[in-house]
Design a protein around this motif. Structure first.
Motif, PDB file in Angstrom:
ATOM      1  N   ILE A  83       1.247  10.111 -10.003  1.00  0.00           N
ATOM      2  CA  ILE A  83       0.288  10.310 -11.100  1.00  0.00           C
ATOM      3  C   ILE A  83      -0.522  11.577 -10.887  1.00  0.00           C
ATOM      4  O   ILE A  83      -0.706  12.391 -11.807  1.00  0.00           O
ATOM      5  CB  ILE A  83      -0.639   9.083 -11.213  1.00  0.00           C
ATOM      6  N   THR A  84      -1.035  11.784  -9.662  1.00  0.00           N
ATOM      7  CA  THR A  84      -1.841  12.979  -9.399  1.00  0.00           C
ATOM      8  C   THR A  84      -1.009  14.251  -9.490  1.00  0.00           C
ATOM      9  O   THR A  84      -1.511  15.295  -9.918  1.00  0.00           O
ATOM     10  CB  THR A  84      -2.483  12.874  -8.013  1.00  0.00           C
ATOM     11  N   ARG A  85       0.264  14.185  -9.103  1.00  0.00           N
ATOM     12  CA  ARG A  85       1.102  15.381  -9.200  1.00  0.00           C
ATOM     13  C   ARG A  85       1.348  15.752 -10.654  1.00  0.00           C
ATOM     14  O   ARG A  85       1.324  16.935 -11.018  1.00  0.00           O
ATOM     15  CB  ARG A  85       2.429  15.163  -8.468  1.00  0.00           C
ATOM     16  N   ARG A  86       1.572  14.764 -11.519  1.00  0.00           N
ATOM     17  CA  ARG A  86       1.730  15.051 -12.937  1.00  0.00           C
ATOM     18  C   ARG A  86       0.450  15.632 -13.524  1.00  0.00           C
ATOM     19  O   ARG A  86       0.494  16.550 -14.342  1.00  0.00           O
ATOM     20  CB  ARG A  86       2.119  13.784 -13.679  1.00  0.00           C
ATOM     21  N   ARG A  87      -0.685  15.115 -13.088  1.00  0.00           N
ATOM     22  CA  ARG A  87      -1.960  15.638 -13.593  1.00  0.00           C
ATOM     23  C   ARG A  87      -2.173  17.067 -13.150  1.00  0.00           C
ATOM     24  O   ARG A  87      -2.632  17.902 -13.935  1.00  0.00           O
ATOM     25  CB  ARG A  87      -3.094  14.740 -13.083  1.00  0.00           C
ATOM     26  N   ARG A  88      -1.827  17.390 -11.896  1.00  0.00           N
ATOM     27  CA  ARG A  88      -1.971  18.771 -11.432  1.00  0.00           C
ATOM     28  C   ARG A  88      -1.044  19.719 -12.179  1.00  0.00           C
ATOM     29  O   ARG A  88      -1.414  20.850 -12.482  1.00  0.00           O
ATOM     30  CB  ARG A  88      -1.677  18.848  -9.926  1.00  0.00           C
ATOM     31  N   SER A  89       0.162  19.247 -12.497  1.00  0.00           N
ATOM     32  CA  SER A  89       1.096  20.119 -13.233  1.00  0.00           C
ATOM     33  C   SER A  89       0.601  20.370 -14.642  1.00  0.00           C
ATOM     34  O   SER A  89       0.736  21.482 -15.166  1.00  0.00           O
ATOM     35  CB  SER A  89       2.479  19.475 -13.264  1.00  0.00           C
ATOM     36  N   LEU A 137       0.824  -1.209   0.000  1.00  0.00           N
ATOM     37  CA  LEU A 137       0.000   0.000   0.000  1.00  0.00           C
ATOM     38  C   LEU A 137       0.858   1.259   0.000  1.00  0.00           C
ATOM     39  O   LEU A 137       0.499   2.265  -0.619  1.00  0.00           O
ATOM     40  CB  LEU A 137      -0.932  -0.005   1.217  1.00  0.00           C
ATOM     41  N   TYR A 138       1.982   1.214   0.682  1.00  0.00           N
ATOM     42  CA  TYR A 138       2.881   2.370   0.683  1.00  0.00           C
ATOM     43  C   TYR A 138       3.419   2.617  -0.720  1.00  0.00           C
ATOM     44  O   TYR A 138       3.469   3.766  -1.187  1.00  0.00           O
ATOM     45  CB  TYR A 138       4.023   2.139   1.667  1.00  0.00           C
ATOM     46  N   GLU A 139       3.807   1.548  -1.408  1.00  0.00           N
ATOM     47  CA  GLU A 139       4.318   1.698  -2.772  1.00  0.00           C
ATOM     48  C   GLU A 139       3.222   2.186  -3.707  1.00  0.00           C
ATOM     49  O   GLU A 139       3.458   3.047  -4.572  1.00  0.00           O
ATOM     50  CB  GLU A 139       4.889   0.368  -3.265  1.00  0.00           C
ATOM     51  N   LEU A 140       2.009   1.658  -3.555  1.00  0.00           N
ATOM     52  CA  LEU A 140       0.887   2.124  -4.378  1.00  0.00           C
ATOM     53  C   LEU A 140       0.573   3.590  -4.105  1.00  0.00           C
ATOM     54  O   LEU A 140       0.189   4.327  -5.017  1.00  0.00           O
ATOM     55  CB  LEU A 140      -0.344   1.252  -4.121  1.00  0.00           C
ATOM     56  N   SER A 141       0.736   4.019  -2.860  1.00  0.00           N
ATOM     57  CA  SER A 141       0.517   5.432  -2.525  1.00  0.00           C
ATOM     58  C   SER A 141       1.508   6.325  -3.252  1.00  0.00           C
ATOM     59  O   SER A 141       1.142   7.390  -3.774  1.00  0.00           O
ATOM     60  CB  SER A 141       0.633   5.638  -1.014  1.00  0.00           C
ATOM     61  N   LEU A 142       2.764   5.904  -3.301  1.00  0.00           N
ATOM     62  CA  LEU A 142       3.773   6.693  -4.016  1.00  0.00           C
ATOM     63  C   LEU A 142       3.441   6.792  -5.504  1.00  0.00           C
ATOM     64  O   LEU A 142       3.589   7.862  -6.118  1.00  0.00           O
ATOM     65  CB  LEU A 142       5.157   6.067  -3.826  1.00  0.00           C
ATOM     66  N   ILE A 143       2.980   5.686  -6.085  1.00  0.00           N
ATOM     67  CA  ILE A 143       2.607   5.708  -7.502  1.00  0.00           C
ATOM     68  C   ILE A 143       1.409   6.635  -7.729  1.00  0.00           C
ATOM     69  O   ILE A 143       1.389   7.439  -8.674  1.00  0.00           O
ATOM     70  CB  ILE A 143       2.288   4.283  -7.983  1.00  0.00           C
ATOM     71  N   ALA A 144       0.408   6.547  -6.848  1.00  0.00           N
ATOM     72  CA  ALA A 144      -0.776   7.398  -6.997  1.00  0.00           C
ATOM     73  C   ALA A 144      -0.426   8.872  -6.830  1.00  0.00           C
ATOM     74  O   ALA A 144      -0.937   9.737  -7.563  1.00  0.00           O
ATOM     75  CB  ALA A 144      -1.839   6.987  -5.976  1.00  0.00           C
ATOM     76  N   ILE A 145       0.442   9.192  -5.887  1.00  0.00           N
ATOM     77  CA  ILE A 145       0.856  10.585  -5.684  1.00  0.00           C
ATOM     78  C   ILE A 145       1.612  11.089  -6.907  1.00  0.00           C
ATOM     79  O   ILE A 145       1.423  12.239  -7.349  1.00  0.00           O
ATOM     80  CB  ILE A 145       1.712  10.707  -4.408  1.00  0.00           C
TER      81      ILE A 145
END
Length: 274
Positions: free
Chosen positions: A263-269, A253-261
């Motif tokens: 992805i969302t950071r790229r989308r926000r940029s 779950l920690y690794e999946l959290s890093l992947i999700a963060i």
């Protein structure tokens, strides 16, 4: 007396700067209230939460045997069809604990709604948009973690723990779990897995609030793995299988959290550039 030879000099001071009108700040300012009003509002939200918990408790108490019958299914799957109680009041308190457990599950959406209604007036619209999806996802993720514990982790742990039955040195070794011990066992599993499933929501919310960064979370990965095993050792029964059943999903779950963060950071940029 003033000296007539000293002339008075008038200095024109520049006008004080006027801050631009911010409608969001004005809306928040309009909700400001004295401390007593906030305490009254907090009491009202607590009363609604306690009322929902009480209604759910008495409803669950009326079907406590059926709920416990559902909770013992993993034990039947593992091959154990008998539970005992060694104290006269143990079975009664088991039903009360089952009702409390079910009441918390049922009343959680109401409690979360009351928390949201208490803190929402003090948030900007952007903050509301950022927090609300995480709040709505919390019961879904918690239920998913509890379901994973019920259908996967608990049966595996029970098969391992009940596998020590049999003839040992000419003595028949038989497991006779008590109703209270089994209820504590499965409740700890379901609560631990339900809370563990909220890890992605917590990390993404902290990153969105700017309290931590992706780079910081990546740099402490090794320490989080150690922390996951420490949490699993405390939250599960004292055996290696139960610990691994929680520690490994926590690391994933920690690794999946890093992947999700990421992805969302790229989308926000990309949105910010547009």
């Amino acid at each position: 007396m003033s000296d007539p030879s000293v002339s008075k000099v008038e200095v024109d001071l520049p006008p004080a700067p006027v801050e631009p009108y911010d409608p969001e700040q004005a809306a928040i300012d309009s909700t400001k209230a004295p401390l007593l009003d906030h305490l009254i509002e907090l009491r009202r939200r607590l009363l609604w939460s306690l009322a929902a918990l009480a209604v759910a408790f008495f409803g669950c108490l009326s079907v406590a045997k059926e709920i416990f019958g559902f909770l013992v299914q993993p034990l039947l799957v593992a091959g154990q069809n008998r539970l005992i109680y060694t104290q006269l009041f143990e079975a009664f308190f088991v039903e009360v604990k089952v009702a409390l457990f079910g009441a918390f599950m049922l009343a959680f959406p109401v409690i979360a709604t009351q928390i949201w209604r208490f803190i929402a007036p003090g948030l900007y619209s952007k903050e509301k948009k950022a927090v609300l999806p995480f709040l709505l996802a919390t019961p879904v993720f918690f239920a998913g973690g509890a379901a994973a514990a019920y259908y996967v982790a608990v049966p595996v742990a029970l098969r391992f723990l009940l596998g020590f039955q049999g003839n040992v040195g000419g003595v028949e070794q038989e497991a006779m779990p008590a109703v209270g011990n089994y209820l504590d066992f499965i409740m700890h599993f379901m609560l631990a897995f339900g809370i563990a499933a909220l890890l992605p929501i917590l990390l993404m919310l902290l990153e969105r609030a700017g309290l931590v960064t992706l780079e910081q979370m990546t740099s402490v990965r090794r320490y989080m793995i150690v922390a996951a095993f420490g949490i699993a050792a405390v939250a599960t029964p004292p055996d290696i299988v139960s610990m691994l059943l929680l520690a490994v999903p926590l690391c994933l779950l920690y690794e999946l959290s890093l992947i999700a963060i990421r992805i969302t950071r790229r989308r926000r940029s990309r949105v910010a550039k547009d």
